[in-house]
Design an enzyme around this catalytic site. Structure first.
Site, short mmCIF file in Angstrom:
data_model
loop_
_atom_site.label_atom_id
_atom_site.label_comp_id
_atom_site.label_asym_id
_atom_site.label_seq_id
_atom_site.Cartn_x
_atom_site.Cartn_y
_atom_site.Cartn_z
N GLY A 43 0.69 -1.14 -0.07
CA GLY A 43 -0.09 0.14 0.05
C GLY A 43 0.85 1.04 0.04
O GLY A 43 0.66 2.16 -0.60
N ASP A 248 4.45 -3.03 -7.69
CA ASP A 248 3.94 -1.87 -6.95
C ASP A 248 4.01 -0.47 -7.55
O ASP A 248 2.91 0.41 -7.50
CB ASP A 248 4.59 -1.77 -5.64
CG ASP A 248 4.15 -2.96 -4.60
OD1 ASP A 248 3.15 -3.68 -4.74
OD2 ASP A 248 5.22 -3.28 -3.39
N GLY A 283 15.51 -1.09 -2.89
CA GLY A 283 14.35 -1.08 -2.06
C GLY A 283 13.23 -0.90 -2.98
O GLY A 283 13.14 -0.83 -4.13
#
Length: 323
Positions: A43, A248, A283
């Site tokens: 999210g 994402d 990351g």
């Protein structure tokens, strides 16, 4: 909820990332060359991607009341994300992901949900884009998806079986090939380099007229699927640092583009380029590219037309189209 914005309902995690020469096999101990503490959670990652693509972005989620939760909220605010919808829960740890990345950029991830498991439903979204994932309880997402009038996007990751109860209520479903196979009850999608075969399988995830699905294909790009056609958008060739957060990034960037009025076909090349750029950094959230970086990558080098013709559109006062 503010109209014409991207509303993210999802997980917020602290990522603990270790760099390894190779990923461990069962029973094997592997020494890491480095470790890092970075913001993450599907999210939160998607919220950062949407915000950096220029969308007004609202986050709904949950963190613990300790230092990890405070740090995560500060990082989201620094990216211009409204965190007024994030609950701070006493006596609960912030979600944590333990991520191992090998020398080729491949990864293994173990997630401890923490506060994410206690996310409750929220107000429906009347306009703009709603984007959620399956790292939070399906029971919390179901009333939001059934009542919202916004463009409803579900990233079916991880492939939680009960997540299928949401499918009939979404306008756009985004999965990778492994998730698609899991939802369809298959060991694998046969002919996984044949776009027509993948599209045929993906149609098994559509429940009603007007829906679309996107199958992300890693280095091969993304495949958009409708009931009567499909469209393959290749990725851009890159040498990845790691692939954490690329999916994402794709979801968040796509949501931002749809929110400002792009149709799905026009938005896909930019979202795919954003995902490719994401793999060049370490990351998840920290590696999400800016809008300017994506435009520079996608914009053709030809000078036959003015540069403004290649620029992404400004936000439009109308809903996007998935057809």
């Amino acid at each position: 909820m503010t109209a014409l914005a991207v509303h993210i309902f999802g997980s917020i995690n602290l990522d603990i990332i270790t760099s390894l020469e190779h990923l461990p096999r069962p029973g094997e101990t592997v020494l890491a060359s480095a470790t890092a503490r970075l913001p993450g959670g599907k999210g939160a990652n998607q919220a950062v991607a949407a915000s950096r693509m220029g969308a007004e972005t609202y986050m709904v989620g949950a963190v613990g009341e300790g230092d990890a939760g405070s740090w995560m909220l500060s990082r989201l605010r620094a990216d211009g994300i409204d965190v007024g919808g994030v609950a701070v829960l006493p006596g609960v740890d912030t979600g944590t992901a333990y991520i191992a990345v090998d020398a080729h950029g491949e990864n293994q991830i173990i997630v401890v949900p923490g506060a994410n498991a206690f996310l409750r439903d929220s107000l429906p979204v009347s306009e703009g884009v709603l984007l959620a994932q399956l790292e939070v309880p399906v029971a919390a997402l179901l009333p939001i998806f059934t009542k919202s009038k916004a463009i409803r996007i579900l990233n079916g990751a991880p492939a939680v079986v009960e997540g299928k109860t949401l499918f009939e209520h979404v306008d756009l479903l985004i999965v990778n090939q492994h998730e698609m196979a899991a939802f369809l009850g298959l060991d694998a999608v046969q002919g996984n380099d044949d776009m027509a075969v993948i599209a045929g399988a993906a149609r098994g995830l559509l429940f009603r007229e007007g829906q679309a699905a996107i199958v992300t294909l890693g280095a091969a790009g993304a495949l958009a699927v409708w009931a009567d056609r499909h469209l393959h958008v290749p990725s851009l060739p890159v040498i990845p640092v790691d692939t954490i957060g690329a999916g994402d990034c794709f979801c968040g960037a796509l949501a931002a583009l749809l929110d400002e009025g792009r149709c799905l076909e026009d938005a896909l090349p930019y979202a795919t380029a954003a995902a490719a750029l994401c793999t060049l950094g370490q990351g998840a959230a920290p590696a999400m590219p800016t809008r300017e970086a994506v435009e520079d990558l996608v914009r053709p080098s030809s000078t036959d037309r003015p540069a403004t013709e290649y620029a992404l559109p400004i936000k439009k006062p109308s809903a996007a189209s998935l057809s």
